[in-house]
Design an enzyme around this catalytic site. Sequence first.
Site, PDB file in Angstrom:
ATOM      1  N   LYS A   6      12.948   8.392  -1.925  1.00 28.70           N
ATOM      2  CA  LYS A   6      14.021   7.201  -2.771  1.00 28.70           C
ATOM      3  C   LYS A   6      15.730   7.397  -2.888  1.00 28.70           C
ATOM      4  CE  LYS A   6      10.875   5.920  -5.683  1.00 28.70           C
ATOM      5  NZ  LYS A   6      10.311   5.519  -7.233  1.00 28.70           N
ATOM      6  N   GLU A  63       1.458   7.032  -8.956  1.00 27.04           N
ATOM      7  CA  GLU A  63       1.060   6.630  -7.172  1.00 27.04           C
ATOM      8  C   GLU A  63      -0.580   7.062  -7.480  1.00 27.04           C
ATOM      9  OE1 GLU A  63       4.066   5.454  -5.311  1.00 27.04           O
ATOM     10  OE2 GLU A  63       2.668   4.746  -4.630  1.00 27.04           O
ATOM     11  N   ALA A 120      10.886   0.204  -7.905  1.00 29.37           N
ATOM     12  CA  ALA A 120      10.599  -1.716  -7.723  1.00 29.37           C
ATOM     13  C   ALA A 120      11.723  -2.929  -8.486  1.00 29.37           C
ATOM     14  CB  ALA A 120       9.895  -1.329  -9.838  1.00 29.37           C
ATOM     15  N   THR A 145       0.915  -1.020  -0.202  1.00 29.69           N
ATOM     16  CA  THR A 145       0.133  -0.169   0.530  1.00 29.69           C
ATOM     17  C   THR A 145       0.660   1.230   0.130  1.00 29.69           C
ATOM     18  OG1 THR A 145      -0.247   0.006   2.018  1.00 29.69           O
ATOM     19  CG2 THR A 145      -1.234  -1.394   1.231  1.00 29.69           C
ATOM     20  N   ASP A 176       8.252  11.697  -3.798  1.00 28.83           N
ATOM     21  CA  ASP A 176       8.805   9.903  -3.730  1.00 28.83           C
ATOM     22  C   ASP A 176      10.120   9.983  -4.000  1.00 28.83           C
ATOM     23  OD1 ASP A 176       8.298   7.528  -5.811  1.00 28.83           O
ATOM     24  OD2 ASP A 176       7.890   7.169  -3.826  1.00 28.83           O
ATOM     25  N   LYS A 192       6.796   3.332   1.051  1.00 31.14           N
ATOM     26  CA  LYS A 192       8.124   3.891   1.879  1.00 31.14           C
ATOM     27  C   LYS A 192       8.367   4.660   2.837  1.00 31.14           C
ATOM     28  CE  LYS A 192       7.887   5.393  -3.107  1.00 31.14           C
ATOM     29  NZ  LYS A 192       7.556   4.598  -3.994  1.00 31.14           N
ATOM     30  N   GLU A 225      13.427  -3.741  -0.848  1.00 32.09           N
ATOM     31  CA  GLU A 225      13.968  -3.232  -2.236  1.00 32.09           C
ATOM     32  C   GLU A 225      13.602  -2.895  -2.947  1.00 32.09           C
ATOM     33  OE1 GLU A 225      16.550  -2.535  -4.302  1.00 32.09           O
ATOM     34  OE2 GLU A 225      17.177  -4.900  -3.317  1.00 32.09           O
TER      35      GLU A 225
END
Length: 816
Positions: free
Chosen positions: A686, A671, A615, A559, A682, A583, A610
Amino acid sequence: MKVLKFGGTSVANAENIVKVGHIIKKESLKNQIVVVVSALHGVTDQLIQAAESASQNDANYLNIIKGLEERHLKLVKELIPVLEQSSWLSFVKKQFNTIEDLCNGIYALGEFTGRIKDKITSYGEFLSSNIIAARLQSEGLDVTWMNAAGCIITNSNFTHAKVDFDATEQNLKEFFHTHPHQVVIAPGFVARDGKGNPTTLGRGGSDYTASIIASAANAEELQIWTDVSGMMTADPRLVSTAKPISRISYAEAMELSHFGAKVLYPPTLQPVMAKNISLRIKNTFEPEAAGTLVCHHTEKADDEKQEFAVGISNMSRIALLTLEGSGMIGIPGISARLFKCLSNENINVILITQSSSEHSITVAISEKDIDNAQYAVHASFKDDLQLKRVEPLMIETGLAIVALVGENMKSKSGVSAKMFGCLGNNGINIRAIAQGSSEKNISIVIAEADVKKALNVMHEEFFESIIKQVHLYLCGTGNVGKKLIRQMYAQNEYLKENLLMNLRIAGVCNSRKMLFSEKGISEHELSLMHESGQEASAGKFAAEIISRNLRNSVFVDVTASPEVPEIYEELLKKSVNIIACNKIAASSSLEHYRHLKLTARNHSCKFFFETNVGAGLPVIGTINDLMRSGDQILSIQAVLSGTLNFVFNHYDGTRTFSEIVAQAQAEGYTEPDPRLDLAGTDVARKILILAREAGYALEFDDIENESFLPEECMHGNVEDFYSALSKHEDHFKMLLYNAKNNKKILKYVAEFSNGKAKVGLQHIAPESDLFHLYGKDNIVIFKTLRYSDQPLVVKGAGAGADVTASGVFADVVRSV
């Protein structure tokens, strides 16, 4: 004396025959030996094929014979010294001239009888045994060749002749008395009837030949040399975890071979068993391996575990015939009539089962005998059928027999329950059951399609440590969740067979409903989740997982919810592995991030994420490997948003920016709220995660974010967002044209260097590694102490439900 038999694969070519020669030399130093050999691998089949082609007026038989001749001539040239080759080359040519003459006759008559078949197929063993004998003679061994066909006497039932043991034993004893050589080479499979006509002992009959010779000679031991290291607990072609059986009784070996164990031809055991001669099955290609010893007694050493089952065997292409009717009840002789009519048609009954009411009797036969069986039964019970005392014969096809074998099963209670339970739990329907009073064998009939599954399930239950049972709890049934579920269903059998892992989806939760099943949620049950599921929340889902307390539990979060990561710590403390596509946890406060990792370590479980970056690309795993090996990450430059890369690769001014974003969302690259991607949030998360995994202490607020979106786009709901995008189209065109004017392209880039990170839109020149990215590709460029001059680059598809799901799946497998 010892008798050694080598099969077709053992003598398939010159290289293998040299190996066989080494084994023969070693054994002959200690014992007088008889060596029985098969035809070269595949030769018997090709001889039959040639004869059948000739009988059908297909001149291709000449090409088949020519190919076989060339193969044998080549073998002579490779095995026999040059000075001795001439006579043996002439010998081979002479035999194939005879074979060709026989096939010419078949071609002219259009008839291929059993008698001719035996004559033609006998040449395979005749040729191989003579060539091998010549090879050993050329090496100086005391060798003679024995014509087994002149010693073994049978009836005239061609292709499956029955041996006259008294006459055969007398002939063999006379031969050994008059030929006291150290090594005797003999062809297997072949014999003759009382009139001197060639006969054969059935396919696989070379084993039988060796056993007959061993019995006549009162040999110390019979050795069957093949291409596997003995009998196995199951067919290794179907069960990857099958194990060699070190010791087995004659009775157990008989049961296994009868029900399809290919290593041993069933009649082989009878002659040696009668004389109490040990039989050992060995591997030509691993001669030092112990193999399987077959003997009367199977007591094991005190330190060996006494197994109550020794193996599982299977037989395919089985049909069930069921005769039933009220007129059968209490009437003597019904079974006898059934068996007699089948026997008259030479139909072998493999398995029998009958209801105690005597209302029906069921037998298993080979599928190839169905037509003959149906005709014979209906003819024999013609009157009973007309008077409705019995019903027409019921025939079921597409079946197989699976048998669990072991002499010690009779002393162990619950074996049948264990067998039927493990099959039932795996959805395998048993059509018929048979067990003798000796309890050496429990046989079942199941669908042919279920054989592999049944063998693996039973092998797991009886011969392995229990395959690791993994209970998976999935939170999220959106695009990634659905793809992940499909991948798991499709791959589960592979995991069982190759990784000894049985993956069960024990629970599924979305924002509305949750569903649980300890036995695993089926696709059908999952499709009804909206109707049958319980009211859901992240807290309720976690509480249920904890209360069930199932071994090897894995929680998967696919989710984007901020509530779900709040249950991670609670689950980790209960030793539930966490796989996060979400995340939020890994990009939360540094203290919380570290606390979650420490909690996982303290409770001996895994916290993997991961797919937080790239992805399914191995980005975080690469960092972890570099760090574990002592390297240090100096800088990271990356395009980390498949969404933004997709958008800027497709935005060329011909369509509006809002249309491109809508397309990206429709294709599953964004998203649920595209602003998380377009605002750089996002990407910032990352690069933060990568920096942390590289060992740097960063908070989210430390990331410099140079947003390209007008402020108005960040307000309101998603619909308002798209309206704002349309309103500011000129802004986006200006960004595009500024880059084009400089002969560059737009990329949203994340950078980390000197302990600092930033994200933002950049103009990328053609010479940059970031320039040639297409579609949804991501790229991560690492500079490290070891990769300083030539950076380490990870590149590939960095968005999409399929690749993200596969990355999550890989984390699941690694976690257990």
